[in-house]
Write a protein that holds these residues in place. Structure first.
Motif, short mmCIF file in Angstrom:
data_model
loop_
_atom_site.label_atom_id
_atom_site.label_comp_id
_atom_site.label_asym_id
_atom_site.label_seq_id
_atom_site.Cartn_x
_atom_site.Cartn_y
_atom_site.Cartn_z
N LEU A 168 0.79 -1.17 -0.02
CA LEU A 168 0.09 -0.01 -0.04
C LEU A 168 0.96 1.34 0.00
N GLU A 170 3.73 1.42 -1.17
CA GLU A 170 4.59 1.39 -2.27
C GLU A 170 3.43 1.88 -3.22
N ALA A 171 2.33 1.57 -3.50
CA ALA A 171 1.29 2.04 -4.40
C ALA A 171 1.12 3.61 -4.04
N ALA A 172 1.43 4.15 -3.11
CA ALA A 172 0.98 5.38 -2.76
C ALA A 172 2.27 6.31 -3.23
N GLY A 174 4.36 4.95 -5.67
CA GLY A 174 4.13 5.25 -7.11
C GLY A 174 3.33 5.94 -7.81
N PHE C 56 11.31 0.97 -7.45
CA PHE C 56 11.30 0.36 -5.96
C PHE C 56 12.54 -0.39 -5.76
N TYR C 85 -0.90 -3.93 -8.69
CA TYR C 85 -0.67 -5.03 -7.95
C TYR C 85 -1.42 -6.13 -8.05
N PHE C 91 -6.20 1.24 -0.89
CA PHE C 91 -6.15 1.69 0.24
C PHE C 91 -7.38 1.49 0.89
N PHE C 102 -6.07 9.85 -5.18
CA PHE C 102 -4.99 9.77 -4.36
C PHE C 102 -3.87 10.50 -5.33
#
Lengths: 267, 277, 366
Positions: A168, A170-172, A174, C56, C85, C91, C102
């Motif tokens: 989560l 990481e997604a943010a 990204g 990452f 993913y 979230f 977001f």
């Protein structure tokens, strides 16, 4: 040879159920009796009470020591709880998010106050303050209580952080969030109940602590120490009344926490 | 290395606190070896181990911790078992009862036991009223009272870890054993008990150390007539300012605790390791 | 045929990830607007490669360029990459609309514009009615669409998909495959898709990069990957392949002559091949099967054996045939053509040289 089930069902459940129920009743009974004796009309702490009265409750408020001790304990529990929650969160973030050599070691160090017996922690801090430096009773106790509650706080926050999917954050990132923003906006809101539980746990542990505290404080200290010295000198129902009020307060507290986060997560 | 310095910054306060703690523990060790004039000496240890009073307190603590732990296990296991294997209602009631224990203040719990066990307590009043005894039976200010207090306050330490493990042991194993023809008791001994071994081991370690180093319970329910090593340490340090003797007794207590923890754990490792193989 | 410009270029990267190096000296060009799959077994480094593109994971060697610019120095939150993913990573404490908004909030897009763009993308993904729901109130397929909407709404330069269909059930996965491909074409976004499911890769991709043990073995269209695998591993991983050990006995001839292990006689393979030990790969559907006494088999290469097992799967009959040498061969025959040969029946198998692929030490020979 054929095995036959006993006709009356599961023996293990019957025997264990009986033992468990009896034991749970026995360990709860003294607390129930304590509440009843608080309403005694005479100065005998007997059960069943010989006559009913509220005089022991009003007696509490004539005992300045109890009132002072209650406020000291509350302030101490609040301060050490807040401090532990803060430090525990910082530590838990490192322990869950970063991987580095020696992490197990640091984890062990942070948990070590749980393994060392209370009498030894108490003695250690007594000698430390006597030989090296003592600030004030409150600060001395605050240091001790923060150390005692930090392992719980770290563990609770760590568990709640570990439940959060690291993807989560990481997604943010990204999606354009900075590391700090993703922690504040994504992780923290989800760990909120964990932080609350950490504070609550620390508060209760600090408020309850007797053994280690007793080494640093004689009379005029925290509520458990005050109660101990009171019992040691006389056995009238005032302590029962104090206990009753504390239990009522605790019940209220637990109900509020249950409303907020669910008591299952606490115990 | 920006990363490392950030780690240090976040962990710093906690590690500083733990550092003070270890410094204080080192202080205990130092006090136990230092004579008042600053020279190295074993006098405090000689004083502890040379005096029957202290040795007895140590042995007494070991003895009561051993059997209090055993009884806690015998009484605690059924609770943990029924919390995970029994009805939902039982689990709720048991959780509530244990939560009350957890949230109640230790001093007050012991005070409650004094109201139960005392000469004027509920048990003696019942005995006198029914004519089963014609004088109060001594139930506290002796070993019995201390043992009751220790077991009662240590029970959650035994129940919680066992329950935590049992909750995660699938009941399919037990059903499989039943299906293969084992009796309920046999299933308990051959399947459930071994599978809950990790919880039992940590329950035993927690309970033993708690009992062995108890101070408050013997202070109130022993009433000065039954002193454990915790009381000795407290009396010497707080009552007599004899820090070096208290420190030597504390060091001995810690060493014994560690030996017990390590041996129970290595015994457990061997037990569980053998199963893994 | 014009080649589209390279959009994402991976140039010889090596990645140290948890002190092992699952990816080393890896290079890959992704063309603008194409749908490229990274296909390989778990642990082959495909997700590591994807995460390196996203930022990452930092390669310690090589370079990664997006639209010609090196992005190694760009932190992941400024790379402008859309990522979906496997578990969607929605979230949980935000509504669908908040999840989608977001990325724009992080980019300081004005509120009025966010209010316009969110419903638009939700409508595109057929999520119009779900804006105020929380992720746990949605089905798996809906969550998947929210994840896509969240990734696409920021107008990313590249879309990265990390096994986004793996957690859906079979039927839904098939539906989502079509939707995903259609959406990708509509938006025209360069897409890198990670999967371990060869069928998914074959049906979705413009091109497939097959990976194993941290290396890319072959990059080509699905058709070419299937018909002309460059490595034994590729042939095995995609579809079903029969391998038969053989020795090249007549290297000089235009169609080289070989002897299969344990089988007398010479068989033909296409092209010239040096003498020595090779492996012949045949797809099951490229082998013909007839009763031994039918004699009508005009295939250049013939093998005899007995039916060891047969399974009827609707469109085809799948046989396992034990050759006289003892080796087992899989043979697929279109179900309409003939009656099922009984187990134990003697059969003649036939195959054409141009359908065979020759591998020497695991690498295909032309």
């Amino acid at each position: 040879m054929m095995q036959r089930r006993p006709a009356f069902g599961d023996q293990v459940h019957v025997v264990f159920g009986a033992v468990a129920a009896a034991v749970l009743f026995l360990i709860t009974m003294p607390l129930i009796i304590t509440v009843f004796t608080a309403f005694n009309a005479t100065s005998q702490t007997v059960f069943p009470p010989n006559g009913w009265s509220l005089r022991w409750f009003s007696n509490i408020f004539r005992q300045r020591e109890f009132i002072d001790a209650f406020w000291l304990s509350t302030a101490l529990a609040f301060a050490s709880g807040a401090l532990s929650m803060l430090l525990g969160t910082l530590g838990a973030v490192v322990l869950t998010r970063a991987s580095f050599r020696g992490r197990e070691w640091i984890d062990g160090l942070l948990m070590s106050p749980l393994i060392v017996p209370q009498v030894i922690i108490g003695l250690a801090f007594l000698i430390f303050y006597v030989k090296l430096k003592s600030w004030s009773q409150f600060l001395d106790l605050l240091l001790l209580h923060t150390l005692l509650t930090l392992p719980y706080a770290t563990r609770v926050v760590r568990a709640s952080l570990a439940r959060i999917n690291p993807r989560l954050e990481e997604a943010a990132i990204g999606l354009g969030a900075s590391a700090a923003a993703s922690f504040v906006r994504i992780t923290l809101p989800q760990a909120r109940s964990g932080l609350f539980v950490a504070f609550f746990f620390s508060f209760v542990t600090s408020f309850d602590n007797f053994t280690a505290t007793a080494f640093l404080a004689s009379k005029g200290a925290t509520l458990p120490v005050e109660i101990f010295f009171y019992i040691d000198s006389q056995l009238d129902p005032t302590v029962s009344a104090v206990a009753t009020l504390l239990m009522a307060g605790t019940t209220l507290f637990v109900l509020v926490v249950d409303r907020l986060v669910g008591v299952q997560r606490v115990t | 290395m920006r990363h490392r310095s950030r780690l240090a910054l976040l962990l710093g306060p906690s590690l500083l606190l733990v550092g003070v703690f270890f410094a204080a523990l080192a202080g205990v060790l130092a006090s136990s070896f230092l004579a008042p004039d600053g020279t190295l000496t074993f006098r405090s240890y000689a004083a502890v181990f040379g005096d029957e009073y202290y040795v007895r307190a140590l042995l007494r603590s070991l003895w009561i911790a051993c059997y209090a732990t055993a009884i806690s296990f015998v009484l605690g296991y059924p609770i943990a078992y029924m919390m995970s294997r029994g009805s939902r209602r039982f689990a709720t009631i048991a959780t509530l009862a244990l939560a009350i224990q957890f949230f109640s203040i230790y001093v007050i719990k012991m005070y409650g036991w004094m109201l139960v066990l005392g000469n004027n307590g509920i048990i003696n009043r019942a005995l006198l009223a029914t004519g089963l005894a014609d004088a109060p039976v001594k139930l506290m200010y002796n070993e019995f009272g201390v043992a009751v207090g220790l077991i009662a306050s240590a029970l959650p330490l035994m129940v919680f870890p066992i329950n935590a493990v049992l909750q995660n042991v699938s009941r399919r194993y037990e059903e499989a054993a039943l299906g293969l023809g084992a009796s309920r008791w046999r299933v308990l001994l051959a399947v459930t008990l071994p599978l809950s071994a990790p919880g039992i081991l940590s329950g035993i370690v927690l309970t033993f150390v708690f009992c062995f180093t108890a101070y408050l319970t013997p202070a109130l329910l022993g009433g000065g007539f039954y002193k454990m090593i915790g009381n000795v340490i407290y009396d010497q340090a707080v009552g007599r300012f004899n820090y070096s003797l208290a420190a030597a007794a504390a060091a001995a207590t810690l060493a014994i605790s560690l030996v017990v923890i390590v041996s129970i754990n290595s015994f457990g490792q061997r037990l569980l390791g053998a199963r893994a193989r | 045929m014009s080649v589209p410009p390279v959009d994402v270029a991976i140039v010889g990267i090596a990645v140290a990830y948890n002190e092992t190096v699952p990816v080393k000296d890896l290079s890959l060009d992704v063309y603008k607007g194409e749908f490229l799959s990274l296909l390989g077994p778990s642990g082959c480094g495909k997700t590591t490669t994807l995460r390196a593109i996203a930022g990452f994971v930092a390669p310690f060697e090589g370079d990664i360029r997006i639209a010609g610019q090196s992005v190694l120095e760009v932190p992941p939150n400024h790379r402008n990459i859309g990522m979906v993913y496997q578990d969607f990573a929605l979230f949980p404490h935000m509504t669908v609309a908040e999840n989608v908004a977001f990325g724009m909030k992080m980019r300081k897009v004005p509120g009025a514009e966010i209010a316009l763009r969110v419903p638009k993308i939700l409508a595109l993904l057929k999520l119009g009615a779900f804006g105020e729901r929380y992720p746990n109130q949605l089905s798996g397929g809906q969550q998947q669409r929210v994840a896509l909407a969240r990734a696409l709404v920021i107008n990313p330069s590249v879309l990265l998909l990390d096994e986004p269909l793996a957690s859906l059930d079979r039927q839904l996965r098939a539906d989502m495959q079509f939707e995903l491909r259609q959406l990708q074409r509509e938006v025209g976004i360069t897409t890198v898709f990670v999967t371990h499911d060869q069928e998914e890769a074959l049906s979705l991709s413009d091109r497939i990069a097959v990976m194993n043990a941290g290396k890319i073995l072959q990059v080509d269209t699905p058709r070419a990957i299937y018909d002309q695998p460059a490595h034994r591993f590729v042939a095995e991983f995609i579809g079903v392949a029969n391998f038969m050990p053989a020795v090249v006995t007549r290297p000089a001839e235009a169609d080289a002559g070989i002897e299969l292990a344990g089988i007398p006689g010479t068989q033909r393979i296409p092209g010239r091949h040096a003498a020595g030990t090779v492996e012949i790969m045949l797809r099951p559907e490229k082998v013909t099967l007839e009763s031994a006494d039918a004699r009508s088999n005009d295939a250049l290469n013939r093998l005899s054996g007995r039916v060891a097992n047969s399974v009827f799967v609707g469109t085809t009959i799948k046989y396992q045939v034990q050759l006289d040498s003892g080796a087992m061969l899989r043979v697929d025959v279109a179900a309409g053509a003939a009656a099922v040969a009984p187990i134990g029946a003697a059969v003649t198998l036939g195959w054409s040289p141009q359908d065979a692929r020759v591998f020497r030490d695991g690498v295909a020979e032309p």
